[in-house]
Scaffold this motif. Sequence first.
Motif, PDB file in Angstrom:
ATOM      1  N   ALA A 125       0.763  -1.176   0.047  1.00  0.00           N
ATOM      2  CA  ALA A 125       0.086   0.043  -0.106  1.00  0.00           C
ATOM      3  C   ALA A 125       0.950   1.143   0.100  1.00  0.00           C
ATOM      4  CB  ALA A 125      -0.847   0.014   1.087  1.00  0.00           C
ATOM      5  N   ALA A 126       1.956   1.274   0.810  1.00  0.00           N
ATOM      6  CA  ALA A 126       2.796   2.292   0.766  1.00  0.00           C
ATOM      7  C   ALA A 126       3.488   2.760  -0.675  1.00  0.00           C
ATOM      8  CB  ALA A 126       4.204   1.976   1.950  1.00  0.00           C
ATOM      9  N   ILE A 127       3.424   1.607  -1.590  1.00  0.00           N
ATOM     10  CA  ILE A 127       4.216   1.936  -2.995  1.00  0.00           C
ATOM     11  C   ILE A 127       3.061   2.541  -3.843  1.00  0.00           C
ATOM     12  CG2 ILE A 127       4.684   0.577  -4.861  1.00  0.00           C
ATOM     13  CD1 ILE A 127       5.897  -1.484  -3.153  1.00  0.00           C
ATOM     14  N   PHE A 128       1.715   2.078  -3.515  1.00  0.00           N
ATOM     15  CA  PHE A 128       0.749   2.541  -4.455  1.00  0.00           C
ATOM     16  C   PHE A 128      -0.059   3.863  -4.059  1.00  0.00           C
ATOM     17  CE2 PHE A 128       1.837  -1.695  -5.860  1.00  0.00           C
ATOM     18  CZ  PHE A 128       1.560  -1.493  -7.415  1.00  0.00           C
ATOM     19  N   VAL A 129      -0.314   3.796  -2.709  1.00  0.00           N
ATOM     20  CA  VAL A 129      -1.059   4.917  -2.209  1.00  0.00           C
ATOM     21  C   VAL A 129      -0.562   6.441  -2.455  1.00  0.00           C
ATOM     22  CG1 VAL A 129      -1.925   6.229  -0.148  1.00  0.00           C
ATOM     23  CG2 VAL A 129      -2.301   3.655  -0.483  1.00  0.00           C
ATOM     24  N   PRO A 130       0.831   6.718  -2.446  1.00  0.00           N
ATOM     25  CA  PRO A 130       1.171   8.024  -3.009  1.00  0.00           C
ATOM     26  C   PRO A 130       0.794   8.292  -4.262  1.00  0.00           C
ATOM     27  CG  PRO A 130       2.984   6.896  -1.814  1.00  0.00           C
ATOM     28  CD  PRO A 130       1.701   5.904  -2.213  1.00  0.00           C
ATOM     29  N   LEU A 131       0.385   7.406  -5.347  1.00  0.00           N
ATOM     30  CA  LEU A 131      -0.136   7.563  -6.832  1.00  0.00           C
ATOM     31  C   LEU A 131      -1.489   7.828  -6.798  1.00  0.00           C
ATOM     32  CD1 LEU A 131       1.968   4.649  -8.374  1.00  0.00           C
ATOM     33  CD2 LEU A 131       2.842   6.837  -7.752  1.00  0.00           C
ATOM     34  N   ILE A 132      -2.140   7.592  -5.915  1.00  0.00           N
ATOM     35  CA  ILE A 132      -3.743   7.882  -5.974  1.00  0.00           C
ATOM     36  C   ILE A 132      -4.089   9.277  -6.440  1.00  0.00           C
ATOM     37  CG2 ILE A 132      -5.917   7.922  -4.688  1.00  0.00           C
ATOM     38  CD1 ILE A 132      -4.778   5.521  -3.251  1.00  0.00           C
ATOM     39  N   PRO A 133      -3.356  10.330  -5.924  1.00  0.00           N
ATOM     40  CA  PRO A 133      -3.707  11.795  -6.139  1.00  0.00           C
ATOM     41  C   PRO A 133      -3.688  11.878  -7.839  1.00  0.00           C
ATOM     42  CG  PRO A 133      -2.578  11.605  -4.209  1.00  0.00           C
ATOM     43  CD  PRO A 133      -2.428  10.487  -4.742  1.00  0.00           C
ATOM     44  N   ALA A 134      -2.605  11.412  -8.224  1.00  0.00           N
ATOM     45  CA  ALA A 134      -2.224  11.523  -9.699  1.00  0.00           C
ATOM     46  C   ALA A 134      -3.265  10.666 -10.670  1.00  0.00           C
ATOM     47  CB  ALA A 134      -0.878  11.177 -10.276  1.00  0.00           C
ATOM     48  N   LEU A 135      -3.612   9.499 -10.118  1.00  0.00           N
ATOM     49  CA  LEU A 135      -4.592   8.537 -10.714  1.00  0.00           C
ATOM     50  C   LEU A 135      -6.004   9.342 -10.756  1.00  0.00           C
ATOM     51  CD1 LEU A 135      -3.749   5.231  -9.312  1.00  0.00           C
ATOM     52  CD2 LEU A 135      -3.683   5.690 -11.699  1.00  0.00           C
ATOM     53  N   ILE A 136      -6.218  10.053  -9.829  1.00  0.00           N
ATOM     54  CA  ILE A 136      -7.527  10.770  -9.586  1.00  0.00           C
ATOM     55  C   ILE A 136      -7.686  11.713 -10.485  1.00  0.00           C
ATOM     56  CG2 ILE A 136      -9.188  11.984  -8.035  1.00  0.00           C
ATOM     57  CD1 ILE A 136      -8.217  10.178  -5.752  1.00  0.00           C
ATOM     58  N   GLY A 137      -6.677  12.761 -10.328  1.00  0.00           N
ATOM     59  CA  GLY A 137      -6.627  13.730 -11.457  1.00  0.00           C
ATOM     60  C   GLY A 137      -6.686  13.598 -12.610  1.00  0.00           C
ATOM     61  N   CYS A 138      -5.711  12.539 -13.225  1.00  0.00           N
ATOM     62  CA  CYS A 138      -5.825  12.027 -14.495  1.00  0.00           C
ATOM     63  C   CYS A 138      -7.041  11.364 -15.058  1.00  0.00           C
ATOM     64  CB  CYS A 138      -4.394  11.138 -14.882  1.00  0.00           C
ATOM     65  SG  CYS A 138      -3.075  12.022 -14.533  1.00  0.00           S
ATOM     66  N   GLY A 139      -7.585  10.656 -13.889  1.00  0.00           N
ATOM     67  CA  GLY A 139      -8.838  10.105 -14.434  1.00  0.00           C
ATOM     68  C   GLY A 139     -10.177  10.915 -14.781  1.00  0.00           C
ATOM     69  N   ILE A 140     -10.002  12.166 -13.859  1.00  0.00           N
ATOM     70  CA  ILE A 140     -11.050  12.985 -14.160  1.00  0.00           C
ATOM     71  C   ILE A 140     -10.818  13.700 -15.412  1.00  0.00           C
ATOM     72  CG2 ILE A 140     -11.974  15.253 -13.431  1.00  0.00           C
ATOM     73  CD1 ILE A 140     -11.708  14.186 -10.637  1.00  0.00           C
ATOM     74  N   VAL A 141      -9.620  14.023 -15.811  1.00  0.00           N
ATOM     75  CA  VAL A 141      -9.227  14.686 -16.793  1.00  0.00           C
ATOM     76  C   VAL A 141      -9.306  13.736 -18.111  1.00  0.00           C
ATOM     77  CG1 VAL A 141      -7.277  15.307 -18.408  1.00  0.00           C
ATOM     78  CG2 VAL A 141      -7.440  16.229 -15.856  1.00  0.00           C
ATOM     79  N   ALA A 173       4.869   3.003 -14.444  1.00  0.00           N
ATOM     80  CA  ALA A 173       5.827   1.851 -13.973  1.00  0.00           C
ATOM     81  C   ALA A 173       6.895   2.572 -13.350  1.00  0.00           C
ATOM     82  CB  ALA A 173       6.159   1.155 -15.124  1.00  0.00           C
ATOM     83  N   VAL A 174       7.453   3.630 -13.717  1.00  0.00           N
ATOM     84  CA  VAL A 174       8.708   4.240 -13.233  1.00  0.00           C
ATOM     85  C   VAL A 174       8.255   4.692 -11.838  1.00  0.00           C
ATOM     86  CG1 VAL A 174      10.296   6.212 -13.510  1.00  0.00           C
ATOM     87  CG2 VAL A 174       9.477   5.098 -15.519  1.00  0.00           C
ATOM     88  N   PHE A 175       7.174   5.270 -11.506  1.00  0.00           N
ATOM     89  CA  PHE A 175       6.684   5.783 -10.156  1.00  0.00           C
ATOM     90  C   PHE A 175       6.557   4.680  -9.380  1.00  0.00           C
ATOM     91  CE2 PHE A 175       5.265   9.222 -13.103  1.00  0.00           C
ATOM     92  CZ  PHE A 175       5.882  10.193 -12.460  1.00  0.00           C
ATOM     93  N   VAL A 176       6.089   3.491  -9.897  1.00  0.00           N
ATOM     94  CA  VAL A 176       6.123   2.367  -8.880  1.00  0.00           C
ATOM     95  C   VAL A 176       7.353   1.756  -8.468  1.00  0.00           C
ATOM     96  CG1 VAL A 176       5.232  -0.186  -9.021  1.00  0.00           C
ATOM     97  CG2 VAL A 176       3.713   1.546  -9.783  1.00  0.00           C
ATOM     98  N   GLY A 177       8.244   1.804  -9.543  1.00  0.00           N
ATOM     99  CA  GLY A 177       9.728   1.258  -9.530  1.00  0.00           C
ATOM    100  C   GLY A 177      10.602   2.145  -8.207  1.00  0.00           C
ATOM    101  N   TYR A 178      10.269   3.476  -8.574  1.00  0.00           N
ATOM    102  CA  TYR A 178      10.996   4.469  -7.644  1.00  0.00           C
ATOM    103  C   TYR A 178      10.204   4.254  -6.219  1.00  0.00           C
ATOM    104  CZ  TYR A 178      12.073   8.926  -5.757  1.00  0.00           C
ATOM    105  OH  TYR A 178      12.859   9.884  -5.139  1.00  0.00           O
ATOM    106  N   ASN A 179       8.976   4.070  -5.927  1.00  0.00           N
ATOM    107  CA  ASN A 179       8.385   3.896  -4.635  1.00  0.00           C
ATOM    108  C   ASN A 179       8.763   2.579  -4.072  1.00  0.00           C
ATOM    109  OD1 ASN A 179       7.311   6.601  -4.631  1.00  0.00           O
ATOM    110  ND2 ASN A 179       5.034   5.615  -5.095  1.00  0.00           N
ATOM    111  N   THR A 180       8.994   1.472  -4.846  1.00  0.00           N
ATOM    112  CA  THR A 180       9.227   0.124  -4.416  1.00  0.00           C
ATOM    113  C   THR A 180      10.597  -0.108  -3.523  1.00  0.00           C
ATOM    114  OG1 THR A 180       7.873  -0.558  -6.092  1.00  0.00           O
ATOM    115  CG2 THR A 180       9.513  -2.280  -5.167  1.00  0.00           C
ATOM    116  N   ALA A 181      11.411   0.800  -4.676  1.00  0.00           N
ATOM    117  CA  ALA A 181      12.863   0.785  -4.075  1.00  0.00           C
ATOM    118  C   ALA A 181      13.029   1.672  -2.755  1.00  0.00           C
ATOM    119  CB  ALA A 181      14.014   1.453  -5.203  1.00  0.00           C
TER     120      ALA A 181
END
Length: 482
Positions: A125-141, A173-181
Amino acid sequence: MADDHKHSATAAALLPLLGGAGNIVSVTNCMTRLRLELRDRALVRDGALRALPAVLGVVEDGESYQVVLGPGTVARVAPELERLTAGHGDGAVTAEALAERGAALRAERGARNATPGKLLLRRIAAIFVPLIPALIGCGIVAGLAGLLANLGWLPALAPALGAVASGFMSLIAVFVGYNTAKEFGGTPVLGGAVAAVIVFPGVARVDAFGEELAPGQGGVLGALAAALLATRIEKWCRRRVPEALDVLLTPTLTVLGAGLVTLYGLMFVAGEISTGIGHLADRLLAHGGAAAGFVLGGLFLPLVMLGLHQALIPIHTTLIQHQGYTVLLPILAMAGAGQVGAALAVYVRLSRNGSIRTTIRSALPAGLLGIGEPLIYGVSLPLGRPFVTACVGGAFGGGLVGLLNQLGDKVGSTAIGPSGWALFPLLQGNHGLGRTVVIYGAGLLAGYAAGFAATYFFGFGRGALEELNAAPATETVPEKAA
């Protein structure tokens, strides 16, 4: 400026009730909650904390103490509270013995609650939760771009909006890799660099065992695996490479080793898994939509309580990346509808309990927007049975959406995070936005109605109902009234 003062005042009010600055080790936040690491849990004044108007609920989860403030508010209060606690670390007011006692208490709670499985899910969750704001914003756009394209309005603007919406998803994928490391103790940029191999257009020229790779093959799951491997290689190198050569050899070996394994193994395996997840979700709802929706909608609230819902985050993200939307989230969102219906029934049944009715009135707007914590922790869970009947409401709402999916009307969400009414701008389906909105709205109404009916008729034992209605308005919610 008035809002800034309000959030500063909230932080100042929270501080003494949490045991003071010396009792707070760290302050972080998610979408709705302050997540606090405390030295001594016993110093927290729970009753006064819950009584603050800004506090919607309190949750204890393993080693963290969580204060529910709601979306928007928590993101503004957290830095104010962190500012107030700055400079009051290990050497300040709190004595060493108190710090040791807090560490012992945390270790005791950790041994009791932090199972390996739950800890792993928290890290995911700590890997993916920080991505949620961008997912929401891009999804609405993206939804706005699709609406303009369908209506034929502003034809020159629609492609620009599409580019804005798609840019993040093309590089997720780049953001996921960054947060995972970062989460697993590696160098974040190395994790991102290895994950970037997956989305690099040039991989189409790589022949991996007789098959040409496709850019993006493996998606977020491949990025997660690649970054984990990079972290392992980096740690191995740090232990064995001479210090004088570390700055040159370690990043080179990390990127080279993990990159080649990603190209000649992980992308194919992760790609097959991602495709399988999509096929499984489609088959599940196409052949058993009503039953699957009933089970998923009914079990989601208990999954949230156990922290197991975090396992679904990579699945949602994979579906969004490969299919454009996740068909699971609208069904799971029905759990919130059942919660709202249950709360309304409690409000009606406890006509003489002013305290609980006041809590429901203040928490209901958040519940309608899909923020369930205030109603869960302030109403249904403490009362016992209404939590179960709320799950029943979620099951019926999920069953209806699943049934319609089985009949050919897919309802999906282009982002994760929101639910309830807040999910409407993110909806997407296979038969147009209008029809998708109607189906999702019908599911919400079914969840409200079923949650209300189940709670009204079965949510209270006779003795509990009489006791709660006899309580004066100033009383607090009892621990258990089922």
